[in-house]
Scaffold this motif. Sequence first.
Motif, PDB file in Angstrom:
ATOM      1  N   ALA A 106      -5.645 -19.694   8.332  1.00  0.00           N
ATOM      2  CA  ALA A 106      -6.815 -19.186   7.675  1.00  0.00           C
ATOM      3  C   ALA A 106      -6.130 -19.111   6.191  1.00  0.00           C
ATOM      4  O   ALA A 106      -6.618 -19.479   5.236  1.00  0.00           O
ATOM      5  N   LEU A 107      -5.234 -19.104   5.601  1.00  0.00           N
ATOM      6  CA  LEU A 107      -4.710 -19.333   4.177  1.00  0.00           C
ATOM      7  C   LEU A 107      -4.901 -20.165   3.952  1.00  0.00           C
ATOM      8  O   LEU A 107      -5.432 -20.330   2.540  1.00  0.00           O
ATOM      9  N   VAL A 108      -4.696 -21.341   4.400  1.00  0.00           N
ATOM     10  CA  VAL A 108      -4.666 -22.567   4.152  1.00  0.00           C
ATOM     11  C   VAL A 108      -5.987 -23.155   3.926  1.00  0.00           C
ATOM     12  O   VAL A 108      -5.961 -23.609   2.357  1.00  0.00           O
ATOM     13  N   HIS A 109      -6.944 -22.714   4.775  1.00  0.00           N
ATOM     14  CA  HIS A 109      -8.588 -22.672   4.039  1.00  0.00           C
ATOM     15  C   HIS A 109      -8.720 -22.393   2.556  1.00  0.00           C
ATOM     16  O   HIS A 109      -9.046 -22.804   2.544  1.00  0.00           O
ATOM     17  N   LEU A 110      -8.301 -20.524   3.100  1.00  0.00           N
ATOM     18  CA  LEU A 110      -8.523 -19.486   1.302  1.00  0.00           C
ATOM     19  C   LEU A 110      -7.535 -20.897   0.524  1.00  0.00           C
ATOM     20  O   LEU A 110      -8.356 -21.006  -0.708  1.00  0.00           O
ATOM     21  N   ALA A 111      -6.259 -21.495   0.494  1.00  0.00           N
ATOM     22  CA  ALA A 111      -5.850 -21.295  -0.958  1.00  0.00           C
ATOM     23  C   ALA A 111      -6.852 -23.052  -1.287  1.00  0.00           C
ATOM     24  O   ALA A 111      -6.623 -23.477  -1.744  1.00  0.00           O
ATOM     25  N   ARG A 112      -7.153 -23.370   0.299  1.00  0.00           N
ATOM     26  CA  ARG A 112      -7.725 -25.235  -0.366  1.00  0.00           C
ATOM     27  C   ARG A 112      -8.792 -24.877  -1.491  1.00  0.00           C
ATOM     28  O   ARG A 112      -9.172 -25.435  -1.842  1.00  0.00           O
ATOM     29  N   HIS A 113      -9.717 -23.887  -0.836  1.00  0.00           N
ATOM     30  CA  HIS A 113     -11.042 -22.941  -1.171  1.00  0.00           C
ATOM     31  C   HIS A 113     -10.569 -23.266  -2.704  1.00  0.00           C
ATOM     32  O   HIS A 113     -11.840 -23.719  -3.820  1.00  0.00           O
ATOM     33  N   LEU A 114      -9.846 -22.323  -2.610  1.00  0.00           N
ATOM     34  CA  LEU A 114      -9.865 -21.566  -4.134  1.00  0.00           C
ATOM     35  C   LEU A 114      -9.046 -22.706  -5.218  1.00  0.00           C
ATOM     36  O   LEU A 114      -9.439 -22.692  -6.202  1.00  0.00           O
ATOM     37  N   GLU A 115      -8.379 -23.876  -4.845  1.00  0.00           N
ATOM     38  CA  GLU A 115      -8.203 -24.855  -5.596  1.00  0.00           C
ATOM     39  C   GLU A 115      -9.222 -25.656  -5.896  1.00  0.00           C
ATOM     40  O   GLU A 115      -9.556 -25.776  -7.044  1.00  0.00           O
ATOM     41  N   SER A 116      -9.767 -26.025  -4.835  1.00  0.00           N
ATOM     42  CA  SER A 116     -11.087 -26.487  -5.671  1.00  0.00           C
ATOM     43  C   SER A 116     -12.426 -25.234  -5.675  1.00  0.00           C
ATOM     44  O   SER A 116     -13.364 -26.762  -7.276  1.00  0.00           O
ATOM     45  N   TRP A 117     -12.083 -24.993  -6.434  1.00  0.00           N
ATOM     46  CA  TRP A 117     -13.332 -24.161  -7.199  1.00  0.00           C
ATOM     47  C   TRP A 117     -12.306 -23.107  -8.523  1.00  0.00           C
ATOM     48  O   TRP A 117     -13.363 -22.951  -9.049  1.00  0.00           O
ATOM     49  N   GLY A 118     -11.196 -24.269  -8.683  1.00  0.00           N
ATOM     50  CA  GLY A 118     -10.602 -23.838  -9.554  1.00  0.00           C
ATOM     51  C   GLY A 118      -9.772 -22.690 -10.179  1.00  0.00           C
ATOM     52  O   GLY A 118      -9.011 -22.444 -11.252  1.00  0.00           O
ATOM     53  N   TYR A 119      -9.722 -22.169  -8.960  1.00  0.00           N
ATOM     54  CA  TYR A 119      -8.503 -20.735  -9.304  1.00  0.00           C
ATOM     55  C   TYR A 119      -7.620 -21.152  -9.266  1.00  0.00           C
ATOM     56  O   TYR A 119      -6.625 -21.725  -8.850  1.00  0.00           O
ATOM     57  N   GLY A 120      -6.352 -20.250 -10.323  1.00  0.00           N
ATOM     58  CA  GLY A 120      -5.144 -20.852 -10.538  1.00  0.00           C
ATOM     59  C   GLY A 120      -3.366 -19.916  -9.783  1.00  0.00           C
ATOM     60  O   GLY A 120      -2.713 -19.841  -9.749  1.00  0.00           O
ATOM     61  N   LEU A 121      -4.379 -18.527  -8.877  1.00  0.00           N
ATOM     62  CA  LEU A 121      -3.279 -17.812  -8.508  1.00  0.00           C
ATOM     63  C   LEU A 121      -3.777 -16.921  -7.529  1.00  0.00           C
ATOM     64  O   LEU A 121      -4.997 -16.579  -7.186  1.00  0.00           O
ATOM     65  N   ILE A 122      -2.730 -16.535  -6.899  1.00  0.00           N
ATOM     66  CA  ILE A 122      -2.622 -15.710  -5.630  1.00  0.00           C
ATOM     67  C   ILE A 122      -1.399 -15.108  -5.943  1.00  0.00           C
ATOM     68  O   ILE A 122      -0.322 -15.288  -5.631  1.00  0.00           O
ATOM     69  N   ASP A 123      -2.520 -14.119  -6.153  1.00  0.00           N
ATOM     70  CA  ASP A 123      -1.285 -13.411  -5.805  1.00  0.00           C
ATOM     71  C   ASP A 123      -1.045 -11.739  -4.050  1.00  0.00           C
ATOM     72  O   ASP A 123      -1.910 -11.478  -3.913  1.00  0.00           O
TER      73      ASP A 123
END
Length: 167
Positions: A106-123
């Motif tokens: 789940a975390l891998v998918h989240l990180a991949r989505h966030l990167e593709s959406w331009g997110y810069g940070l996961i706290d």
Amino acid sequence: VLFPSRLKISRSLAKTLRQGHYRITLDQDFRAVMQGCAAPRKGASGTWITPAMIEAYTELHARGYAHSVEAWDSGRLAGGLYGVALGKVFFGESMFSRSADASKVALVHLARHLESWGYGLIDCQVYNDHLASLGAELIPREEFIRSLRHWIDQPGSGDDWQCVEHD
């Protein structure tokens, strides 16, 4: 913190991902993910996720701020995570797993989505060996505040979180 572009995937986790055992969804069962995170864990005496918190975060979810990632195994919720998205920052709150690697997938998918959406940070909020193995790192407070100021002011889009499903 975990920078989505710096996610580390071990060989064994890469193998699990290739096998495609879990079906991943976003925002499909937010309350169940919170309840999974609140369930007793081995070696823990309790949980900080109270029924009142579940209600409050469910309201944040209804307003488009809180989000969940679900990992399904044969139609059963096997793991997941939830948190709050502000700007281009995702504030991870908790994760759980009922099956091997479900929360990691789940975390891998989240990180991949966030990167593709331009997110810069996961706290990640709490640094531990589990998160470190996935690429989480400790950064100085000043750098964290600088990063927050930059990324939180970026426009986020609630549309990003519309039902996305992956095998």
